[in-house]
Design a protein around this motif. Structure first.
Motif, PDB file in Angstrom:
ATOM      1  N   VAL A   1       0.836  -1.202   0.000  1.00  0.00           N
ATOM      2  CA  VAL A   1       0.000   0.000   0.000  1.00  0.00           C
ATOM      3  C   VAL A   1       0.868   1.248   0.000  1.00  0.00           C
ATOM      4  N   LEU A   2       1.894   1.258   0.835  1.00  0.00           N
ATOM      5  CA  LEU A   2       2.791   2.414   0.883  1.00  0.00           C
ATOM      6  C   LEU A   2       3.469   2.623  -0.464  1.00  0.00           C
ATOM      7  N   LYS A   3       3.917   1.537  -1.078  1.00  0.00           N
ATOM      8  CA  LYS A   3       4.586   1.632  -2.379  1.00  0.00           C
ATOM      9  C   LYS A   3       3.624   2.112  -3.454  1.00  0.00           C
ATOM     10  N   GLU A   4       2.428   1.528  -3.499  1.00  0.00           N
ATOM     11  CA  GLU A   4       1.434   1.893  -4.509  1.00  0.00           C
ATOM     12  C   GLU A   4       1.016   3.360  -4.395  1.00  0.00           C
ATOM     13  N   GLU A   5       0.922   3.853  -3.174  1.00  0.00           N
ATOM     14  CA  GLU A   5       0.504   5.240  -2.962  1.00  0.00           C
ATOM     15  C   GLU A   5       1.683   6.204  -2.985  1.00  0.00           C
ATOM     16  N   GLY A   6       2.884   5.671  -3.178  1.00  0.00           N
ATOM     17  CA  GLY A   6       4.062   6.519  -3.252  1.00  0.00           C
ATOM     18  C   GLY A   6       4.408   7.209  -1.939  1.00  0.00           C
ATOM     19  N   ILE A   7       4.063   6.568  -0.840  1.00  0.00           N
ATOM     20  CA  ILE A   7       4.310   7.128   0.484  1.00  0.00           C
ATOM     21  C   ILE A   7       5.639   6.583   1.000  1.00  0.00           C
ATOM     22  N   PRO A   8       6.532   7.457   1.444  1.00  0.00           N
ATOM     23  CA  PRO A   8       7.793   6.970   2.010  1.00  0.00           C
ATOM     24  C   PRO A   8       7.533   6.093   3.231  1.00  0.00           C
ATOM     25  N   VAL A   9       8.323   5.053   3.379  1.00  0.00           N
ATOM     26  CA  VAL A   9       8.176   4.152   4.514  1.00  0.00           C
ATOM     27  C   VAL A   9       8.788   4.818   5.742  1.00  0.00           C
ATOM     28  N   THR A  10       7.914   5.199   6.665  1.00  0.00           N
ATOM     29  CA  THR A  10       8.315   5.770   7.944  1.00  0.00           C
ATOM     30  C   THR A  10       7.446   5.127   9.022  1.00  0.00           C
ATOM     31  N   ILE A  11       7.846   5.262  10.255  1.00  0.00           N
ATOM     32  CA  ILE A  11       7.039   4.679  11.336  1.00  0.00           C
ATOM     33  C   ILE A  11       5.637   5.295  11.360  1.00  0.00           C
ATOM     34  N   PRO A  12       5.483   6.636  11.269  1.00  0.00           N
ATOM     35  CA  PRO A  12       4.123   7.191  11.236  1.00  0.00           C
ATOM     36  C   PRO A  12       3.314   6.706  10.025  1.00  0.00           C
ATOM     37  N   ALA A  13       3.960   6.580   8.858  1.00  0.00           N
ATOM     38  CA  ALA A  13       3.246   6.103   7.677  1.00  0.00           C
ATOM     39  C   ALA A  13       2.800   4.652   7.847  1.00  0.00           C
ATOM     40  N   ILE A  14       3.660   3.831   8.422  1.00  0.00           N
ATOM     41  CA  ILE A  14       3.286   2.435   8.689  1.00  0.00           C
ATOM     42  C   ILE A  14       2.117   2.395   9.659  1.00  0.00           C
ATOM     43  N   THR A  15       2.185   3.196  10.708  1.00  0.00           N
ATOM     44  CA  THR A  15       1.115   3.221  11.716  1.00  0.00           C
ATOM     45  C   THR A  15      -0.208   3.672  11.113  1.00  0.00           C
ATOM     46  N   ARG A  16      -0.181   4.719  10.269  1.00  0.00           N
ATOM     47  CA  ARG A  16      -1.413   5.189   9.610  1.00  0.00           C
ATOM     48  C   ARG A  16      -1.977   4.124   8.670  1.00  0.00           C
ATOM     49  N   THR A  17      -1.099   3.456   7.950  1.00  0.00           N
ATOM     50  CA  THR A  17      -1.547   2.427   7.013  1.00  0.00           C
ATOM     51  C   THR A  17      -2.133   1.236   7.763  1.00  0.00           C
ATOM     52  N   ILE A  18      -1.527   0.873   8.873  1.00  0.00           N
ATOM     53  CA  ILE A  18      -2.078  -0.191   9.716  1.00  0.00           C
ATOM     54  C   ILE A  18      -3.494   0.181  10.147  1.00  0.00           C
ATOM     55  N   ALA A  19      -3.670   1.413  10.629  1.00  0.00           N
ATOM     56  CA  ALA A  19      -4.999   1.864  11.080  1.00  0.00           C
ATOM     57  C   ALA A  19      -5.994   1.810   9.940  1.00  0.00           C
ATOM     58  N   LYS A  20      -5.570   2.224   8.768  1.00  0.00           N
ATOM     59  CA  LYS A  20      -6.458   2.237   7.604  1.00  0.00           C
ATOM     60  C   LYS A  20      -6.844   0.821   7.182  1.00  0.00           C
ATOM     61  N   LEU A  21      -5.919  -0.099   7.230  1.00  0.00           N
ATOM     62  CA  LEU A  21      -6.160  -1.454   6.757  1.00  0.00           C
ATOM     63  C   LEU A  21      -6.799  -2.398   7.756  1.00  0.00           C
ATOM     64  N   PHE A  22      -6.397  -2.271   9.017  1.00  0.00           N
ATOM     65  CA  PHE A  22      -6.739  -3.313   9.981  1.00  0.00           C
ATOM     66  C   PHE A  22      -7.567  -2.867  11.174  1.00  0.00           C
TER      67      PHE A  22
END
Length: 118
Positions: free
Chosen positions: A96-117
């Motif tokens: 998801v991070l790669k597809e959306e072009g979002i740099p992999v960072t701890i906050p980005a991972i945390t936001r993506t986790i919240a969005k997905l799970f």
């Protein structure tokens, strides 16, 4: 130093597998035993504390030796690791991070986790 998110994930898994107040050398050794470098393991542990995923502190001396005082995983850390401990979930977050072009960072991972799970 660049943060290796695969190592950060492994640090969190190791923290979850140990009792409260784990010894940092044990966490680091377990991560190194999985094939990661000691410097990446130490840096990931330091960054997990800074990001609020692990309750603890880290000090350094003049020779750049790190001294960790680990207490436990924080509630945020539990949400983080519970969502990505399974390889399929971790790969989904990275995709998801790669597809959306979002740099992999701890906050980005945390936001993506919240969005997905959550």
């Amino acid at each position: 130093m660049k943060l290796n998110y695969e190592v950060l994930r492994q640090v969190m898994i190791e923290m979850q597998n140990l009792p409260t107040h784990p010894q940092a050398p044990v966490v680091i050794k377990n991560v190194v035993d999985k094939g990661y470098s000691q410097s990446d393991a130490v840096y990931s542990l330091k960054q997990a504390i800074a990001a609020g995923l692990i309750e603890g502190s880290v000090d350094t001396d003049l020779s750049n030796t790190y001294y960790f005082n680990l207490r436990d995983i924080t509630p945020e850390g539990h949400r983080f690791i519970d969502s990505i401990s399974e390889e399929t979930h971790w790969n989904k977050v990275k995709n998801v991070l790669k597809e959306e072009g979002i740099p992999v960072t701890i906050p980005a991972i945390t936001r993506t986790i919240a969005k997905l799970f959550l």
